[in-house]
Design a protein around this motif. Structure first.
Motif, PDB file in Angstrom:
ATOM      1  N   SER A  53       0.841  -1.198   0.000  1.00 41.69           N
ATOM      2  CA  SER A  53       0.000   0.000   0.000  1.00 41.69           C
ATOM      3  C   SER A  53       0.877   1.250   0.000  1.00 41.69           C
ATOM      4  CB  SER A  53      -0.920  -0.004   1.213  1.00 41.69           C
ATOM      5  OG  SER A  53      -0.218   0.437   2.337  1.00 41.69           O
ATOM      6  N   PHE A  54       0.301   2.353  -0.479  1.00 44.14           N
ATOM      7  CA  PHE A  54       1.056   3.609  -0.563  1.00 44.14           C
ATOM      8  C   PHE A  54       1.592   4.023   0.804  1.00 44.14           C
ATOM      9  CE2 PHE A  54      -1.276   4.041  -4.527  1.00 44.14           C
ATOM     10  CZ  PHE A  54      -0.334   4.616  -5.341  1.00 44.14           C
ATOM     11  N   VAL A  55       0.763   3.831   1.837  1.00 43.98           N
ATOM     12  CA  VAL A  55       1.164   4.257   3.169  1.00 43.98           C
ATOM     13  C   VAL A  55       2.369   3.446   3.636  1.00 43.98           C
ATOM     14  CG1 VAL A  55       0.409   4.512   5.540  1.00 43.98           C
ATOM     15  CG2 VAL A  55      -1.185   4.961   3.694  1.00 43.98           C
ATOM     16  N   ALA A  56       2.313   2.120   3.416  1.00 42.53           N
ATOM     17  CA  ALA A  56       3.438   1.266   3.799  1.00 42.53           C
ATOM     18  C   ALA A  56       4.686   1.659   3.015  1.00 42.53           C
ATOM     19  CB  ALA A  56       3.088  -0.200   3.546  1.00 42.53           C
ATOM     20  N   ALA A  57       4.498   2.004   1.747  1.00 41.64           N
ATOM     21  CA  ALA A  57       5.649   2.429   0.945  1.00 41.64           C
ATOM     22  C   ALA A  57       6.261   3.693   1.535  1.00 41.64           C
ATOM     23  CB  ALA A  57       5.224   2.668  -0.499  1.00 41.64           C
ATOM     24  N   GLY A  58       5.406   4.597   2.010  1.00 41.90           N
ATOM     25  CA  GLY A  58       5.908   5.810   2.646  1.00 41.90           C
ATOM     26  C   GLY A  58       6.768   5.479   3.850  1.00 41.90           C
ATOM     27  N   ILE A  59       6.309   4.512   4.660  1.00 37.87           N
ATOM     28  CA  ILE A  59       7.070   4.124   5.857  1.00 37.87           C
ATOM     29  C   ILE A  59       8.371   3.441   5.459  1.00 37.87           C
ATOM     30  CG2 ILE A  59       7.056   2.610   7.866  1.00 37.87           C
ATOM     31  CD1 ILE A  59       3.952   3.136   7.906  1.00 37.87           C
ATOM     32  N   ILE A  60       8.286   2.547   4.469  1.00 38.24           N
ATOM     33  CA  ILE A  60       9.478   1.843   3.996  1.00 38.24           C
ATOM     34  C   ILE A  60      10.549   2.844   3.569  1.00 38.24           C
ATOM     35  CG2 ILE A  60      10.365   0.497   2.053  1.00 38.24           C
ATOM     36  CD1 ILE A  60       7.841  -1.206   2.236  1.00 38.24           C
ATOM     37  N   TRP A  61      10.105   3.870   2.837  1.00 45.10           N
ATOM     38  CA  TRP A  61      11.101   4.823   2.317  1.00 45.10           C
ATOM     39  C   TRP A  61      11.560   5.819   3.357  1.00 45.10           C
ATOM     40  CZ3 TRP A  61      14.050   4.977  -2.009  1.00 45.10           C
ATOM     41  CH2 TRP A  61      13.823   3.912  -2.883  1.00 45.10           C
ATOM     42  N   GLN A  62      10.809   5.921   4.459  1.00 41.09           N
ATOM     43  CA  GLN A  62      11.335   6.762   5.529  1.00 41.09           C
ATOM     44  C   GLN A  62      12.593   6.146   6.113  1.00 41.09           C
ATOM     45  OE1 GLN A  62       7.983   7.752   7.956  1.00 41.09           O
ATOM     46  NE2 GLN A  62       7.767   9.687   6.868  1.00 41.09           N
ATOM     47  N   PHE A  63      12.656   4.812   6.158  1.00 44.73           N
ATOM     48  CA  PHE A  63      13.885   4.157   6.602  1.00 44.73           C
ATOM     49  C   PHE A  63      15.024   4.401   5.620  1.00 44.73           C
ATOM     50  CE2 PHE A  63      11.123   1.281   9.208  1.00 44.73           C
ATOM     51  CZ  PHE A  63      11.668   1.632  10.425  1.00 44.73           C
ATOM     52  N   MET A  64      14.675   4.598   4.338  1.00 47.16           N
ATOM     53  CA  MET A  64      15.708   4.870   3.337  1.00 47.16           C
ATOM     54  C   MET A  64      16.222   6.301   3.444  1.00 47.16           C
ATOM     55  SD  MET A  64      16.197   2.147   1.468  1.00 47.16           S
ATOM     56  CE  MET A  64      16.879   2.586  -0.122  1.00 47.16           C
ATOM     57  N   TYR A  65      15.281   7.246   3.627  1.00 50.70           N
ATOM     58  CA  TYR A  65      15.636   8.662   3.567  1.00 50.70           C
ATOM     59  C   TYR A  65      16.004   9.262   4.929  1.00 50.70           C
ATOM     60  CZ  TYR A  65      13.671   8.785  -1.176  1.00 50.70           C
ATOM     61  OH  TYR A  65      13.423   8.584  -2.499  1.00 50.70           O
ATOM     62  N   GLN A  66      15.853   8.461   6.010  1.00 51.55           N
ATOM     63  CA  GLN A  66      16.045   8.990   7.357  1.00 51.55           C
ATOM     64  C   GLN A  66      17.333   9.799   7.507  1.00 51.55           C
ATOM     65  OE1 GLN A  66      15.840   5.898  10.324  1.00 51.55           O
ATOM     66  NE2 GLN A  66      13.785   6.605  10.820  1.00 51.55           N
ATOM     67  N   TYR A  67      17.237  10.855   8.320  1.00 47.46           N
ATOM     68  CA  TYR A  67      18.385  11.728   8.534  1.00 47.46           C
ATOM     69  C   TYR A  67      18.691  11.788  10.019  1.00 47.46           C
ATOM     70  CZ  TYR A  67      20.862  16.132   9.196  1.00 47.46           C
ATOM     71  OH  TYR A  67      21.757  17.087   9.571  1.00 47.46           O
ATOM     72  N   GLN A  68      19.963  11.661  10.363  1.00 46.65           N
ATOM     73  CA  GLN A  68      20.392  11.858  11.751  1.00 46.65           C
ATOM     74  C   GLN A  68      21.448  12.949  11.764  1.00 46.65           C
ATOM     75  OE1 GLN A  68      19.024  10.286  14.226  1.00 46.65           O
ATOM     76  NE2 GLN A  68      18.127   8.440  13.331  1.00 46.65           N
ATOM     77  N   ASP A  69      21.589  13.585  12.899  1.00 44.94           N
ATOM     78  CA  ASP A  69      22.626  14.595  13.046  1.00 44.94           C
ATOM     79  C   ASP A  69      23.996  13.991  12.686  1.00 44.94           C
ATOM     80  OD1 ASP A  69      22.908  17.402  14.266  1.00 44.94           O
ATOM     81  OD2 ASP A  69      24.605  16.262  15.065  1.00 44.94           O
ATOM     82  N   PRO A  70      24.846  14.759  11.975  1.00 45.26           N
ATOM     83  CA  PRO A  70      26.133  14.199  11.534  1.00 45.26           C
ATOM     84  C   PRO A  70      26.969  13.584  12.663  1.00 45.26           C
ATOM     85  CG  PRO A  70      25.770  16.351  10.548  1.00 45.26           C
ATOM     86  CD  PRO A  70      24.643  16.129  11.503  1.00 45.26           C
ATOM     87  N   SER A  71      26.742  14.012  13.919  1.00 47.11           N
ATOM     88  CA  SER A  71      27.548  13.478  15.019  1.00 47.11           C
ATOM     89  C   SER A  71      27.134  12.053  15.379  1.00 47.11           C
ATOM     90  CB  SER A  71      27.392  14.380  16.243  1.00 47.11           C
ATOM     91  OG  SER A  71      26.025  14.432  16.608  1.00 47.11           O
ATOM     92  N   ARG A  72      25.936  11.632  14.943  1.00 50.65           N
ATOM     93  CA  ARG A  72      25.455  10.301  15.304  1.00 50.65           C
ATOM     94  C   ARG A  72      25.521   9.376  14.081  1.00 50.65           C
ATOM     95  NH1 ARG A  72      19.791  10.653  17.256  1.00 50.65           N
ATOM     96  NH2 ARG A  72      20.248   8.563  18.010  1.00 50.65           N
ATOM     97  N   PRO A  73      25.534   8.038  14.332  1.00 54.53           N
ATOM     98  CA  PRO A  73      25.519   7.135  13.177  1.00 54.53           C
ATOM     99  C   PRO A  73      24.222   7.277  12.398  1.00 54.53           C
ATOM    100  CG  PRO A  73      25.280   5.920  15.231  1.00 54.53           C
ATOM    101  CD  PRO A  73      25.627   7.333  15.605  1.00 54.53           C
TER     102      PRO A  73
END
Lengths: 81, 323
Positions: free
Chosen positions: B141-161
């Motif tokens: 589903s589109f919603v699940a795809a959105g969640i899946i790609w959030q794991f792809m696009y996730q951003y963390q502060d450069p100081s953290r992994p």
């Protein structure tokens, strides 16, 4: 007449050669196809693996680190659902 | 228990009512002179379908058009005010621009990649596996795809992994982490790629079927005549696949225009990623809710889709004529 026969002669073996696969381009083809397959499967795989990890682990490290020992998989998320 | 009764009524009652309708209308027709019977019977048979079409399609459309000329509470007539708002508001113009981006890049990406993959997998032995892998996202589903790609696009502060797959990957080659869903104009393309990822399987399956329909003798003949693979593709495969490409293309254009779920789940239209369909939702369901503006947006979306529908229908008619 030579104009007609020339392409025929040169084309004969190439068709057979193409069937057998010209080494390098076959390798190239497989690399592209398998590369695309990996590209398409990785996002879903990431979600799948993260679904078996603790919420704290998911927030701290990427899903690929869950594949490295020590394994710390859990079914908690599923039992809660 | 109530549900069971409803289910039984639905399973038994609906067919019974339909059969009853046919029998009853047949009785009525029998009264008429024999000459007229053949003429009038089809109208009785098509009447239920026309009725449903009217209730569920034509009436809501007309109602939406009427609502788009009324105010937020649908009480007073405001003329073209809602449309004037549409062309003057910065938010809607941005949404319109993004929808155009979706249409252009999602269609090009889906059709291009679908065609490329269809042609490439045709030459390998593990074709079924490769095709299944590419096709799977369409079942998500589109919603699940959105969640899946959030794991792809996730951003963390450069100081953290980095926990996002893409940020970890570009980190390996020494590039700093990127906010894929926040930086303009990158975020629009990040969202559009989710759409491409989902729909390429659809294009691939249909184009692949078209590809199998091209006779191998034709291709072999061209190769024996000395054509290289590019010439075979350009001179034979592409022209023969053109009708298929066209149908897939228009389908994706309409999907892109209607895109809502991905934008809604990933950015909720923030950071300049809003699209028409989400703007419509915004006007309708965020309090206080403006029925007039939401309807105006809906009508604009409808008007944008109609030409593509018309082209598609025309193509189908032409193909029928050939047959």
């Amino acid at each position: 007449m030579t104009v007609v026969t020339k392409p025929l002669e040169s084309a004969g073996p190439t068709v057979a050669a193409r069937k057998q696969g010209r080494g390098l381009s076959r390798v190239f083809l497989h690399v592209i196809v398998i590369g695309l397959m990996i590209l398409w499967v990785v996002p879903t795989l990431g979600l799948f693996i993260n679904s078996f990890r603790q919420a704290s682990d998911v927030a701290r490290s990427g899903w690929w680190e869950g594949l490295l020992p020590p394994w710390d998989f859990t079914l908690d998320n599923y039992s809660r659902v | 228990m109530d549900q069971l009764v409803t289910a039984i009524v639905a399973v038994v009652g609906v067919p019974a009512a339909l059969v009853g309708y046919i029998l009853l209308s047949e009785r009525l027709i029998q009264v008429l002179p024999e000459k007229r019977q053949g003429r009038i019977r089809p109208w009785f048979w098509i009447a239920p379908a026309v009725l449903f079409l009217f209730v569920f399609l034509i009436y809501p459309t007309i109602n939406t058009i009427v609502l788009s000329f009324l105010d937020a509470q649908s009480k007073n007539f405001v003329g073209l005010d809602n449309y004037v708002w549409f062309i003057q508001d910065r938010g809607t113009i941005e949404a319109l621009r993004n929808s155009v981006l979706w249409v252009v890049f999602m269609t090009a990406g889906v059709v291009g990649l679908g065609l490329l993959i269809a042609i490439l997998v045709d030459r390998v032995r593990y074709e079924p596996i490769a095709k299944s892998v590419i096709f799977v996202p369409l079942a998500i589903s589109f919603v699940a795809a959105g969640i899946i790609w959030q794991f792809m696009y996730q951003y963390q502060d450069p100081s953290r992994p980095q926990t996002g797959t893409l940020n970890a990957l570009i980190g390996l080659v020494g590039l700093g982490p990127t906010r894929f869903t926040q930086e303009e104009p990158l975020n629009n393309f990040a969202l559009i790629f989710i759409g491409i990822w989902m729909w390429t399987g659809f294009a691939m399956v249909i184009l692949s079927a078209g590809l199998k329909g091209i006779s191998t003798e034709l291709l072999e003949a061209a190769r024996v005549d000395g054509a290289n693979e590019w010439q075979v593709f350009k001179g034979i495969i592409l022209p023969l696949l053109m009708p298929t490409i066209f149908v897939v293309g228009t389908t994706i254009v309409i999907t892109a225009l209607k895109s809502f779920d991905i934008v809604f789940t990933v950015t909720n239209g923030n950071f300049g990623t809003d699209v028409i369909a989400r703007e419509m939702w915004q006007q309708m369901f965020t309090p206080p809710g403006n029925f007039g503006r939401a309807s105006a947006v809906a009508i604009v979306l409808l008007l944008a889709i109609i030409p593509f529908m018309a082209i598609n229908v025309k193509r189908f008619r032409e193909q029928e004529a050939i047959r």
